[in-house]
Design a protein around this motif. Structure first.
Motif, PDB file in Angstrom:
ATOM      1  N   ASP A 143     -57.363 -26.511  74.593  1.00 18.06           N
ATOM      2  CA  ASP A 143     -57.129 -25.461  74.351  1.00 18.06           C
ATOM      3  C   ASP A 143     -55.685 -24.848  74.979  1.00 18.06           C
ATOM      4  N   ARG A 144     -55.387 -25.517  76.124  1.00 17.39           N
ATOM      5  CA  ARG A 144     -53.480 -24.738  75.873  1.00 17.39           C
ATOM      6  C   ARG A 144     -52.655 -24.664  74.718  1.00 17.39           C
ATOM      7  N   ARG A 187     -53.957 -22.050  72.524  1.00 12.79           N
ATOM      8  CA  ARG A 187     -53.493 -20.775  73.347  1.00 12.79           C
ATOM      9  C   ARG A 187     -51.757 -21.009  73.232  1.00 12.79           C
ATOM     10  N   SER A 200     -68.540 -28.454  78.188  1.00 15.98           N
ATOM     11  CA  SER A 200     -67.328 -28.206  78.007  1.00 15.98           C
ATOM     12  C   SER A 200     -65.952 -29.673  77.899  1.00 15.98           C
ATOM     13  N   GLY A 219     -58.459 -30.003  79.210  1.00 18.14           N
ATOM     14  CA  GLY A 219     -57.430 -28.617  78.815  1.00 18.14           C
ATOM     15  C   GLY A 219     -57.072 -28.377  77.909  1.00 18.14           C
TER      16      GLY A 219
END
Length: 482
Positions: free
Chosen positions: A419-420, A423, A144, A416
């Motif tokens: 991914d943010r 979203r 990740s 992250g």
């Protein structure tokens, strides 16, 4: 809104917002576009002004030449003949008491050749000895997103992070390697982290496979990158309104309403679609009422502030004229100046009017060092002059100075981030006729911002076409009614 001209409001007159307006106009000149910019001028962090008669950028001074979007936009708005390339791109690092050249073949600071790294003198003997252990250590499993520092330190040790990688990232993001996302800021290295055991071997492969004849890495405009926004605005056909801040964004039965003006005297602008092209904090406030999930994610994006101190000297003030484009300063050195660009050396066209003049830019300010920027302009100039005196041996006063402050200028792509952003876009995607673009999403440079603008314009155009086709079908006479 049948029979009326479609109207799109672009909130934000930086290069992303202006490029979005231009793409809309290029694809469909019948669309009315209004650009709202809260400041007195368009262009955001692209601005140039004269110092000692030389037009020098106050913000971003170049764009990647190997990404096509920025160059293509410049050409399409009539500035193709104004593109120029650097005379030198050789940069150094001030570390361990001296200017030291970057090792050949590095990948954003990650070394690919231990011998070249040793010759550079950038690392201490202990730091250098740690690097080849990467080749025998067990694989560092990365399943990740992790921070840049976490992965590279595990493979090559702290000195590679502190004295090679972080200075380069600091030049782009003014951020910290222990917070910045490996996936978002160093995607090639992130790919290697998922597939390769040795980072050294992976860096060597990336360097070996890099195109050797792709031309210069960077380009700018003869009048500076500050000349691009006005040209794009003029070519966009948009109604560009400066000094107008969008305070509220609301969904309506027919599209969107944008509220501007003061709370005592508000003005509402109706639109069929809206593109939000402002920094993440402002975008979050606008989206809070209608897209709260996107607003919450945008509020988590931190920004770094910085200042650029521009100094103009007689070349004779330098005991030895600078031979490279500039140098970077690692944060571990504890110095306020994080980067220096010798503008009239890097960009030969700037020296044409007065070869005896040397203009340079000192970048001050990193994430978490806002206290440095609380000093007044005179103190920042003094810091820059002291830097030149110590590192370059400059004696005497500059002919002219200029201080430009960029508060909240650089979005931080922390762990992250990708991914943010996904979203945010997923939340926005369910809202018809709404799109976002700018530096907070896919990259800080001009080409990346232009790419997000094109995507946002494409989303809005697709929505307007669907609406138009629906109205056209609705207006058709029913079968057999003639």
């Amino acid at each position: 809104m049948k029979g009326t001209r479609r109207h799109v409001v672009v909130v934000g007159g930086g290069i992303a917002g202006l490029a979005a307006a231009w793409h809309l106009h290029r694809e469909d000149a019948t669309i009315a576009v209004t650009v709202l910019e809260g400041s007195p001028r368009v262009g955001g962090k692209l601005r140039a002004s004269e110092i000692e008669g030389v037009l020098v950028d106050e913000g971003a001074e170049a764009m990647l030449a190997r990404r096509p979007e920025g160059k293509e936009l410049a050409r399409m708005v009539g500035l193709g003949d104004h593109l120029v390339h650097p005379g030198t791109t050789g940069a150094s690092v001030w570390t361990r008491g001296a200017l030291r050249t970057m090792p050949p073949g590095h990948v954003m600071g990650v070394p690919s050749d231990v011998v070249g790294l040793a010759r550079s003198g950038l690392l201490s003997p202990a730091g250098l000895a740690r690097v080849p252990l990467d080749q025998i250590l067990p694989a560092t499993l990365v399943t990740s997103d992790v921070s840049v520092a976490a992965y590279i330190r595990a493979r090559m040790g702290s000195e590679v992070v502190d004295r090679l990688v972080e200075p380069l990232l600091g030049g782009v993001y003014a951020g910290r390697a222990d917070l910045l996302s490996l996936e978002a800021t160093m995607p090639h290295v992130a790919t290697a982290a998922r597939t390769e055991r040795s980072l050294l071997a992976a860096a060597k492969a990336i360097s070996r496979n890099a195109p050797k004849d792709a031309g210069p890495v960077f380009t700018t405009l003869r009048e500076g990158m500050g000349g691009l926004p006005a040209a794009v605005a003029a070519a966009s056909g948009a109604d560009v309104r400066t000094g107008v801040t969008a305070r509220e964004l609301r969904r309506t039965p027919t599209g969107w309403s944008v509220v501007t003006g003061s709370t005592r005297d508000p003005e509402t602008i109706e639109a069929d679609a809206v593109i939000v092209a402002v920094p993440a904090p402002a975008a979050g406030r606008l989206l809070a009422a209608e897209v709260p999930k996107a607003a919450a994610e945008l509020a988590r994006i931190e920004y770094a502030s910085m200042a650029i101190v521009t100094l103009a000297y007689q070349r004779s003030a330098f005991p030895e004229p600078p031979s490279g484009s500039g140098y970077l300063v690692p944060s571990v050195e504890g110095r306020p100046v994080k980067a220096v660009t010798f503008s009239t050396v890097k960009w030969p066209h700037l020296a044409e009017a007065d070869p005896g003049l040397l203009v340079l830019r000192c970048s001050i300010g990193r994430l978490g060092e806002e206290f440095v920027l609380q000093r007044d302009d005179g103190e920042l100039v003094a810091l820059a002059m002291a830097e030149m005196a110590e590192v370059m041996g400059v004696r005497g006063l500059p002919l002219s100075t200029r201080v430009t402050r960029w508060g909240g200028a650089l979005p931080q792509y922390d762990v992250g981030h990708l991914d943010r952003v996904a979203r945010v876009r997923a939340a926005v995607a369910v809202q018809p006729g709404l799109a976002v673009c700018g530096a907070a999403y896919d990259g800080l440079g001009v080409p990346a911002c232009v790419a997000t603008a094109r995507t946002a314009a494409g989303r809005v155009l697709a929505h307007l076409r669907r609406e138009h086709e629906g109205e056209w079908r609705e207006d058709e006479p029913a079968a057999g009614s003639r």
